[in-house]
Structure formats: structure tokens, C-alpha cells
Design an enzyme around this catalytic site. Structure first.
Site, PDB file in Angstrom:
ATOM      1  N   CYS A 238       0.752  -1.142  -0.014  1.00  0.00           N
ATOM      2  CA  CYS A 238      -0.097   0.082   0.010  1.00  0.00           C
ATOM      3  C   CYS A 238       0.715   1.287   0.089  1.00  0.00           C
ATOM      4  O   CYS A 238       1.927   1.167   0.459  1.00  0.00           O
ATOM      5  CB  CYS A 238      -0.985   0.325   1.228  1.00  0.00           C
ATOM      6  SG  CYS A 238      -1.851  -1.239   1.269  1.00  0.00           S
TER       7      CYS A 238
ATOM      8  N   ARG B 283       4.100  -0.368  -4.900  1.00  0.00           N
ATOM      9  CA  ARG B 283       3.985  -0.902  -3.387  1.00  0.00           C
ATOM     10  C   ARG B 283       2.504  -1.574  -3.194  1.00  0.00           C
ATOM     11  O   ARG B 283       2.152  -2.103  -2.204  1.00  0.00           O
ATOM     12  CB  ARG B 283       3.574   0.340  -2.342  1.00  0.00           C
ATOM     13  CG  ARG B 283       5.171   1.106  -2.181  1.00  0.00           C
ATOM     14  CD  ARG B 283       4.865   2.149  -1.369  1.00  0.00           C
ATOM     15  NE  ARG B 283       4.650   1.767  -0.065  1.00  0.00           N
ATOM     16  CZ  ARG B 283       5.780   1.581   1.037  1.00  0.00           C
ATOM     17  NH1 ARG B 283       6.757   2.250   0.655  1.00  0.00           N
ATOM     18  NH2 ARG B 283       5.486   1.405   2.062  1.00  0.00           N
TER      19      ARG B 283
ATOM     20  N   TRP C 134      -2.788  -2.773  -1.611  1.00  0.00           N
ATOM     21  CA  TRP C 134      -2.694  -4.274  -1.546  1.00  0.00           C
ATOM     22  C   TRP C 134      -3.307  -5.025  -0.363  1.00  0.00           C
ATOM     23  O   TRP C 134      -3.145  -4.730   0.602  1.00  0.00           O
ATOM     24  CB  TRP C 134      -0.950  -4.486  -1.217  1.00  0.00           C
ATOM     25  CG  TRP C 134      -0.530  -5.789  -1.404  1.00  0.00           C
ATOM     26  CD1 TRP C 134      -0.099  -6.628  -2.580  1.00  0.00           C
ATOM     27  CD2 TRP C 134      -0.600  -7.030  -0.326  1.00  0.00           C
ATOM     28  NE1 TRP C 134       0.191  -7.650  -2.428  1.00  0.00           N
ATOM     29  CE2 TRP C 134       0.020  -7.983  -1.115  1.00  0.00           C
ATOM     30  CE3 TRP C 134      -0.709  -6.880   0.953  1.00  0.00           C
ATOM     31  CZ2 TRP C 134       0.358  -9.190  -0.324  1.00  0.00           C
ATOM     32  CZ3 TRP C 134      -0.415  -7.995   1.763  1.00  0.00           C
ATOM     33  CH2 TRP C 134       0.036  -9.437   1.112  1.00  0.00           C
TER      34      TRP C 134
ATOM     35  N   ASN D 250      -2.106   2.086   5.855  1.00  0.00           N
ATOM     36  CA  ASN D 250      -1.256   0.973   5.463  1.00  0.00           C
ATOM     37  C   ASN D 250      -1.194   0.059   6.769  1.00  0.00           C
ATOM     38  O   ASN D 250      -0.771   0.765   7.817  1.00  0.00           O
ATOM     39  CB  ASN D 250       0.395   1.213   4.935  1.00  0.00           C
ATOM     40  CG  ASN D 250       0.324   2.253   3.744  1.00  0.00           C
ATOM     41  OD1 ASN D 250      -0.724   2.373   3.107  1.00  0.00           O
ATOM     42  ND2 ASN D 250       1.339   2.859   3.278  1.00  0.00           N
ATOM     43  N   GLY D 251      -1.114  -1.237   6.485  1.00  0.00           N
ATOM     44  CA  GLY D 251      -0.727  -1.905   7.608  1.00  0.00           C
ATOM     45  C   GLY D 251      -2.082  -2.911   7.770  1.00  0.00           C
ATOM     46  O   GLY D 251      -3.049  -3.011   7.126  1.00  0.00           O
TER      47      GLY D 251
ATOM     48  N   GLU E 155      16.809 -18.864  -5.625  1.00  0.00           N
ATOM     49  CA  GLU E 155      16.467 -17.703  -6.123  1.00  0.00           C
ATOM     50  C   GLU E 155      15.953 -17.845  -7.472  1.00  0.00           C
ATOM     51  O   GLU E 155      14.915 -17.250  -7.854  1.00  0.00           O
ATOM     52  CB  GLU E 155      17.754 -16.614  -6.150  1.00  0.00           C
ATOM     53  CG  GLU E 155      17.737 -15.627  -6.782  1.00  0.00           C
ATOM     54  CD  GLU E 155      16.501 -14.594  -5.938  1.00  0.00           C
ATOM     55  OE1 GLU E 155      15.944 -14.759  -4.937  1.00  0.00           O
ATOM     56  OE2 GLU E 155      16.156 -13.279  -6.674  1.00  0.00           O
TER      57      GLU E 155
ATOM     58  N   LYS F 299      12.216 -16.593  -8.604  1.00  0.00           N
ATOM     59  CA  LYS F 299      12.234 -15.469  -9.704  1.00  0.00           C
ATOM     60  C   LYS F 299      11.192 -16.091 -10.809  1.00  0.00           C
ATOM     61  O   LYS F 299      10.158 -15.259 -11.162  1.00  0.00           O
ATOM     62  CB  LYS F 299      13.445 -15.267 -10.388  1.00  0.00           C
ATOM     63  CG  LYS F 299      14.510 -14.424  -9.900  1.00  0.00           C
ATOM     64  CD  LYS F 299      13.937 -12.871  -9.787  1.00  0.00           C
ATOM     65  CE  LYS F 299      13.459 -12.676  -8.386  1.00  0.00           C
ATOM     66  NZ  LYS F 299      14.010 -12.155  -7.319  1.00  0.00           N
TER      67      LYS F 299
ATOM     68  N   GLU G 193       7.482 -16.000  -9.274  1.00  0.00           N
ATOM     69  CA  GLU G 193       6.832 -14.909  -8.871  1.00  0.00           C
ATOM     70  C   GLU G 193       6.317 -14.002 -10.213  1.00  0.00           C
ATOM     71  O   GLU G 193       5.330 -13.461 -10.609  1.00  0.00           O
ATOM     72  CB  GLU G 193       7.569 -13.837  -7.779  1.00  0.00           C
ATOM     73  CG  GLU G 193       8.574 -13.216  -8.244  1.00  0.00           C
ATOM     74  CD  GLU G 193       9.528 -12.227  -7.337  1.00  0.00           C
ATOM     75  OE1 GLU G 193      10.579 -12.094  -7.172  1.00  0.00           O
ATOM     76  OE2 GLU G 193       8.710 -11.767  -6.675  1.00  0.00           O
TER      77      GLU G 193
ATOM     78  N   HIS H 125      16.029 -38.095  -1.978  1.00  0.00           N
ATOM     79  CA  HIS H 125      15.128 -38.469  -0.742  1.00  0.00           C
ATOM     80  C   HIS H 125      13.956 -38.038  -0.865  1.00  0.00           C
ATOM     81  O   HIS H 125      13.100 -37.465   0.196  1.00  0.00           O
ATOM     82  CB  HIS H 125      15.734 -37.686   0.523  1.00  0.00           C
ATOM     83  CG  HIS H 125      17.291 -38.156   0.738  1.00  0.00           C
ATOM     84  ND1 HIS H 125      17.661 -39.161   1.318  1.00  0.00           N
ATOM     85  CD2 HIS H 125      18.376 -37.488   0.538  1.00  0.00           C
ATOM     86  CE1 HIS H 125      18.900 -39.357   1.187  1.00  0.00           C
ATOM     87  NE2 HIS H 125      19.444 -38.260   0.797  1.00  0.00           N
TER      88      HIS H 125
ATOM     89  N   LYS I  65       5.944  -4.488  -4.021  1.00  0.00           N
ATOM     90  CA  LYS I  65       7.597  -4.218  -3.810  1.00  0.00           C
ATOM     91  C   LYS I  65       7.878  -4.101  -2.176  1.00  0.00           C
ATOM     92  O   LYS I  65       8.897  -4.912  -1.642  1.00  0.00           O
ATOM     93  CB  LYS I  65       7.965  -3.041  -4.284  1.00  0.00           C
ATOM     94  CG  LYS I  65       9.360  -2.933  -4.463  1.00  0.00           C
ATOM     95  CD  LYS I  65      10.178  -3.791  -5.487  1.00  0.00           C
ATOM     96  CE  LYS I  65      11.760  -3.445  -5.267  1.00  0.00           C
ATOM     97  NZ  LYS I  65      12.057  -4.788  -5.792  1.00  0.00           N
TER      98      LYS I  65
HETATM   99  C1  AGP Z   1      11.808 -10.764  -4.561  1.00  0.00           C
HETATM  100  O1  AGP Z   1      11.958 -10.902  -5.636  1.00  0.00           O
HETATM  101  C2  AGP Z   1      10.689 -10.331  -3.988  1.00  0.00           C
HETATM  102  N1  AGP Z   1       9.755  -9.663  -4.418  1.00  0.00           N
HETATM  103  C3  AGP Z   1      10.823 -10.592  -2.384  1.00  0.00           C
HETATM  104  O2  AGP Z   1      11.116 -11.805  -1.895  1.00  0.00           O
HETATM  105  C4  AGP Z   1      11.629  -9.661  -1.401  1.00  0.00           C
HETATM  106  O3  AGP Z   1      12.990  -9.919  -1.640  1.00  0.00           O
HETATM  107  C5  AGP Z   1      11.337  -9.881   0.000  1.00  0.00           C
HETATM  108  O4  AGP Z   1      10.057  -9.258   0.152  1.00  0.00           O
HETATM  109  C6  AGP Z   1      12.224  -8.830   0.949  1.00  0.00           C
HETATM  110  O5  AGP Z   1      12.125  -7.465   0.498  1.00  0.00           O
HETATM  111  P1  AGP Z   1      13.242  -6.455   0.952  1.00  0.00           P
HETATM  112  O6  AGP Z   1      14.549  -6.785   0.519  1.00  0.00           O
HETATM  113  O7  AGP Z   1      12.789  -5.344   0.708  1.00  0.00           O
HETATM  114  O8  AGP Z   1      13.236  -6.737   2.546  1.00  0.00           O
END
Ligand code: AGP
Length: 606
Positions: free
Chosen positions: A2, A27, A74, A98-99, A478, A482, A485, A501, A601
């Protein structure tokens, strides 16, 4: 999560609020809204989806008023639709939030018993009605104080009052909030990025504080309603003009900016004349640290995991890694000789901040590795190592990941050298290799065509796996994150040696599997694991580094070679094709690359 904007000016504000909301869309982007005051009334317009939808609404285009608040959402409570979009208003009060308000159900019961009618499914609406209720008997300061005391959970708030044509109230607990100062106007924003196009003079609210924003003056109060003085910070104007340039997406631009990210970090921290690493004003003696605990979320957690391998390999420190949302609720054994390192691009992630706060309350040594140096995590940790990668807009973190890994590697080398785990010759050798890294990343960025062509196979499959051992394992995680997401494809990152396993059962004919097998000390073992998945029908994309040695394995579907460097630094190069794989796969699917569904983000809720 948000975004909030508020403007109190002598000029009409709706167009500027809309422009600021566009900046804040990273955001949250499932709905948006705006409220202004004009002719003694609160005007409110909200719409589902992007800010573009809101802007097109004729009510917004004709909106009057020189004071207003806006919000991009959001969703946490209630569907992402125009009813649940913020602002939420009663006849007298309008609120953006926000929150999360954890006791909203109880508060709602109380308010309903007092005759208040609710329109939305949100937790936010209780704030509107609480203020409205308390205003019946109290002045503004007291009704704000009482409302904030009644709320459990986290919030950043922007509040307008029908009868106060020169007042926006801002309040914060847990979620970040900033005030900006302009000529005959003042602003409220959920981050400095939203305010930067209007001002570079900023004040951040601390937890529990609230403020009165008038056109020509801002007053700050502590949680008891007592006036306090706050510093005005002057921000650099460097990041004010960040746009996509000729790129289709911020993510593509940010991937390509990675050589620059690394160069910036290297220039900032490496002392070429003395062959040393500059980490100035480190507040502790090296003898006071015998272990390191690295904490982060998502991609930042992966950079922590990567650092664990380096710290174990290069230093004699004990090192552990934790996911912030787990750490904050576990029974932790805090240790005075541990350095607690918090990694976060935004510096505002609620879980990471809470973990930092817990460490601070327990008197621990805290250090943060952040991109946004004005952020809450940076401000509240004892020591900050900025990653200097410039603003990152794409929700999927790319250049910040490389930046975080770089700074953690530099910290690891410095501690190792100071502890005499690494002798001068080896230290210098590693610094020389590190300086060559930006160029190698630049060359690795050229491996475009093959990645573009293999991405279709990932799109067509039910799921995929990313395998690696040792240094390559965090990178496999990672790579899978990627792809998930951005392309909404099920992708699993796994240690290659762990497949037998259980997960090997998932492998079926034609399943795409990425195997990260650089020619490091794990190479032969990983190649054996690769053969196990090939034998069960997997289509393997092998990513390794350039070498004169032939790859001895049959039936590999595709092979991709990144540049060559020392074993520590190969993870940086292996990351590049994985970022591109996710990018091209989402591009082919026509998905919104910079704003993947359901994500945001900056994750300022827990
Ligand atoms: C990564 O592509 C993400 N969108 C997400 O995992 C991000 O890294 C995570 O939310 C942590 O964010 P920050 O680095 O701003 O703390």
C-alpha cells in the site's frame, strides 16, 4: 504494501496526487483512491485496478480541492474492489491506511453498537468511525490519541477532516511514513520515493508519533500528544529521475544495470591504493564478534544463505541464517558476541524490521545491509552497509540481490582478514578477482538468445526444478523464486544431493530442470545428480562456467556457459541467466512483469 500520499497546498491537488500514486504503484496495485476537501465537503473517488483507471474517472478529472489524500492498495482484509479501496470516509473524516488492524472485529462490534454503519470489508474502516465517534466529545488531538491507543497492529495513516480545511494528520506505528516540505505546501508519503519529485526535504515519523500537516507548517507529537521537534533531512536528488528509458520493463533495465551496481559497490568499499576494504566506523572490536546471524525475507534471505557459504568457507566465525518471520517468534538465545545482520532492499520489510527491533530490545549488535538508506531498518540499526544499487522498481528483485551478495561478500572478506583467517596474499587475490566481476557480469548478460528459446519449454510444463549444491544452492532457490513470482509456474529450488530423498518422484518425461553445476569443488557430485534426473526423463538445462574441460554427460537438453571466475564469485554469474529465464518466460506469457499478481515491492505487513 500500500502507498499513501497527502498534499496540503494552496493549488488544486488532485492531479499531483494521481501522479504520486503512479509512482507508488509498486507498493500495491489492486485498487486506488483519492479524497479531497472542497466547499466544506469530503469528495471521494475510488476504483478497482490500476491508478490509470482512477485517473480516467471523470469525477477525478473534475475534482476540486487544495488539500487531499490518496492511496494504492495491496489487499489484506476484503476483496480488491472499489468499495474496499481507500480512502474510507464518514461524513466528517476520511482515512488512508497501510498495515493491519488486528482487533478490528472487536472495535467494529463496539462501533456498530454506537450506531455506526460500515460499507466495506476492510479493517481500516474502524479507524474512520473511531475518530468520528471520539470527535463527538473530544478535540482533534485527544480523539487521535484515543483512536491510536485503541488500535492493535500496525499502521501508517493519512487523515482528512471535513471541518479542518488546513489539516492532514499523519500517524505511524510499524508502517513507515514520511513528511515532505515544499513552498507553501507540505506533504505526507508512505516513502520518500513518492515525495522526491516534489521535495528533497523530508522528516520520518518514528513509531507512536503523529503529525499535523498544515500548508505552511508541520507539527509533530509523541504518543502522549506532547509536541516534539524532529530533524529535517536533505535527500540526494540523484534518484529523482529514475525511469524505464528505452526498456519495456523496469526489470529488464535493472537486470542490465547489474554491472553498474557491482561497480558502485566495489568503488564504494574497495581501497585500491592500500589493497584493503573500507568499512569505516565499524562500532565493535573484531574480538567482540565470534558469530554472525544473517536475517532476511525472500530474495534477501537467499543472499543471506549465499553469505553463509562464504562466511563458513572464508572465516572461522560461526554463521547462521534465519527467515525474519520465523526468527521474530522463536525462542531465541541472544548472544552478546553475535553480530546480527539484517538484509533488506527496501529497509521497510515488516518481519525484518521486527527481528531487528527484537535484537535491539535485547541489546544485541545490529548491522543492516540495505538499499534505501533513509529506511526504518537503516535508521534503527547500529551500523549500516548500503548496497548502492539505486532505486529498484521491479517487484522481482534483481540488481538488489547482486548488490546484497556483494556487500555480504565484502563484509565476509573484511572480517576474515581482520581475524587473520585470510592472509594478506589471499585477501589481495580475492580483491583482484572481485574488481573483475562487473565486466564478467556484463559479458554474461549477452547470453540472451538461448535463454529466450528455452523459456518456452518452462512455460509449457506443469512445473520445474532448480538444482544446485554448495555455493549454487542458494542461487537455485533464487532462480525458482524468480520464475514463480513472474511466470506463476510452479518451480522448486532444491539441493541437488537431496533429490533422491523424495523430490525425485516429481520428475517425469520432459520436465524442465535447471542444473547449476559450475566447475567448482561440487562439480562432479552435481553432475552425478544431474544424470539421475536425466535418467528419469528430465529435460536438463545445464548452467556451468566456461572451461576447456569437456562436459562428460549424455542427453543434456541444453547447456549454457557463463564466464569464468573464482569459486566464490561464480554465484553472481549463475544468477544472470536465471533472472533472464524468469523475465522471458513472463514476457512470452504476456504477464505484468514489473507488477506480478498478488505481490508488492515493499512488504510492510507481517
Ligand atoms: C523478490 O523478488 C521479492 N519480491 C521478495 O522476495 C523480496 O526480496 C522480499 O519481500 C524482501 O524484501 P526486502 O529486500 O525489501 O526486505
Amino acid at each position: 504494501m500500500c502507498g499513501i500520499i497527502g498534499i496540503n497546498s494552496s493549488k488544486p491537488v488532485s492531479a499531483t496526487i494521481i501522479n504520486s500514486l503512479k509512482k507508488l504503484e509498486y507498493r500495491g496495485y489492486d485498487s486506488a483512491g483519492i479524497a479531497t476537501l472542497s466547499a466544506g465537503l469530503i469528495n471521494e473517488v475510488k476504483s478497482e485496478g490500476r491508478v490509470d483507471n482512477l485517473e480516467k474517472d471523470s469525477l477525478v478529472q473534475n475534482m476540486q480541492g487544495t488539500i487531499g489524500i490518496g492511496h494504492v492498495r495491496w489487499a489484506t482484509h476484503g476483496l480488491p474492489n472499489s468499495i474496499n479501496a481507500h480512502p474510507h470516509s464518514s461524513q466528517n473524516v476520511s482515512v488512508v491506511h497501510n498495515g493491519i488492524i488486528e482487533n478490528s472485529t472487536l472495535l467494529k462490534k463496539f462501533l456498530v453498537s454506537k450506531g455506526h454503519k460500515f460499507k466495506s470489508q476492510t479493517d481500516t474502516e474502524v479507524i474512520v468511525h473511531l475518530i468520528t465517534e471520539y470527535l463527538k466529545t473530544k478535540n482533534i488531538i485527544d480523539s487521535i490519541k484515543k483512536t491510536l491507543k485503541s488500535l492493535h497492529g500496525s499502521f501508517a495513516l493519512g487523515i482528512l477532516f471535513k471541518d479542518q480545511p488546513d489539516l492532514i494528520v499523519g500517524a505511524r506505528r510499524g508502517s513507515p511514513l514520511a513528511v515532505g516540505y515544499g513552498p507553501n505546501e507540505n506533504y505526507l508519503g508512505s516513502d520518500s520515493y513518492a515525495l522526491k519529485s516534489m521535495t528533497n526535504k523530508i522528516t520520518y515519523l518514528n513509531d507512536g508519533e503523529f503529525c499535523f500537516i498544515k500548508k505552511d507548517q508541520v507539527e509533530f507529537f509523541n504518543n502522549e500528544g506532547i509536541k516534539i521537534n524532529k530533524k529535517v533531512l536533505q535527500l540526494s536528488s540523484e534518484e529523482q529521475k529514475y525511469d524505464k528509458g528505452d526498456y519495456k520493463h523496469f526489470m529488464a533495465k535493472e537486470i542490465d544495470e547489474q554491472p553498474k551496481t557491482l561497480k558502485n559497490g566495489i568503488n564504494e568499499y574497495l581501497d585500491n591504493i592500500n589493497n584493503d576494504i573500507n568499512i569505516y566506523n565499524f562500532p565493535w572490536k573484531i574480538s567482540e564478534i565470534s558469530s554472525v546471524l544473517l536475517i532476511g525475507c525472500g530474495t534477501a534471505y537467499h543472499s543471506c544463505l549465499m553469505a553463509k557459504y562464504w562466511f563458513e568457507q572464508i572465516t572461522s566465525l560461526d554463521v547462521n541464517v534465519d527467515i525474519a518471520s520465523e526468527f521474530r517468534y522463536r525462542k531465541n538465545r541472544f548472544k552478546k558476541d553475535t553480530l546480527y545482520v539484517f538484509v533488506s532492499q527496501s529497509g521497510e520489510t515488516a518481519d525484518t524490521y521486527a527481528a531487528l527491533d527484537l535484537c535491539k530490545q535485547n541489546g544485541m549488535k545490529t548491522c543492516s545491509v540495505v538499499n534505501i538508506i533513509e529506511s526504518s531498518i537503516a535508521r534503527d540499526s547500529d551500523f549500516v552497509l548500503p548496497i548502492h544499487c539505486g532505486i529498484e522498481i521491479g517487484v522481482a528483485s534483481t540488481k538488489a540481490f547482486l548488490g546484497q551478495m556483494l556487500i555480504l561478500y565484502i563484509l565476509c572478506l573484511k572480517l576474515s582478514f581482520l581475524r587473520k583467517d585470510l592472509d594478506k596474499d589471499n585477501f589481495i587475490k580475492k580483491l583482484i578477482d572481485l574488481k573483475k566481476l562487473p565486466k564478467l557480469v556484463d559479458q554474461t548478460l549477452l547470453t540472451d538468445n538461448k535463454i529466450q528459446s528455452v523459456s518456452s519449454s518452462f512455460n509449457e510444463a506443469k512445473g520445474s526444478m532448480f538444482l544446485g549444491r554448495g555455493f549454487s544452492y542458494p542461487i537455485a532457490l533464487e532462480g525458482a523464486l524468480k520464475l514463480k513470482e513472474l511466470s506463476y509456474i510452479h518451480a522448486e529450488g532444491y539441493p541437488a544431493g537431496e533429490m533422491k530423498h523424495g523430490p525425485l518422484a516429481l520428475i517425469e518425461e520432459g520436465m524442465p530442470v535447471v542444473v547449476l553445476a559450475p566447475r567448482d569443488s561440487y562439480y562432479k557430485k552435481t553432475i552425478s545428480n544431474m544424470q539421475e534426473v536425466i535418467a528419469r526423463g528430465a529435460k536438463v538445462l545445464l548452467i556451468t562456467n566456461k572451461s576447456e574441460d569437456e562436459i562428460i554427460s549424455e542427453n543434456i537438453w541444453e547447456t549454457l556457459e557463463v564466464e569464468n571466475t573464482n569459486e566464490d564469485l561464480l554465484p553472481f554469474l549463475l544468477t544472470i541467466p536465471l533472472q533472464k529465464l524468469a523475465y522471458y518466460s513472463a514476457l512470452k506469457k504476456g504477464y505484468d512483469i514489473d507488477k506480478p499478481r498478488n505481490l508488492a515491492k515493499s512488504v510492510t505487513v507481517e
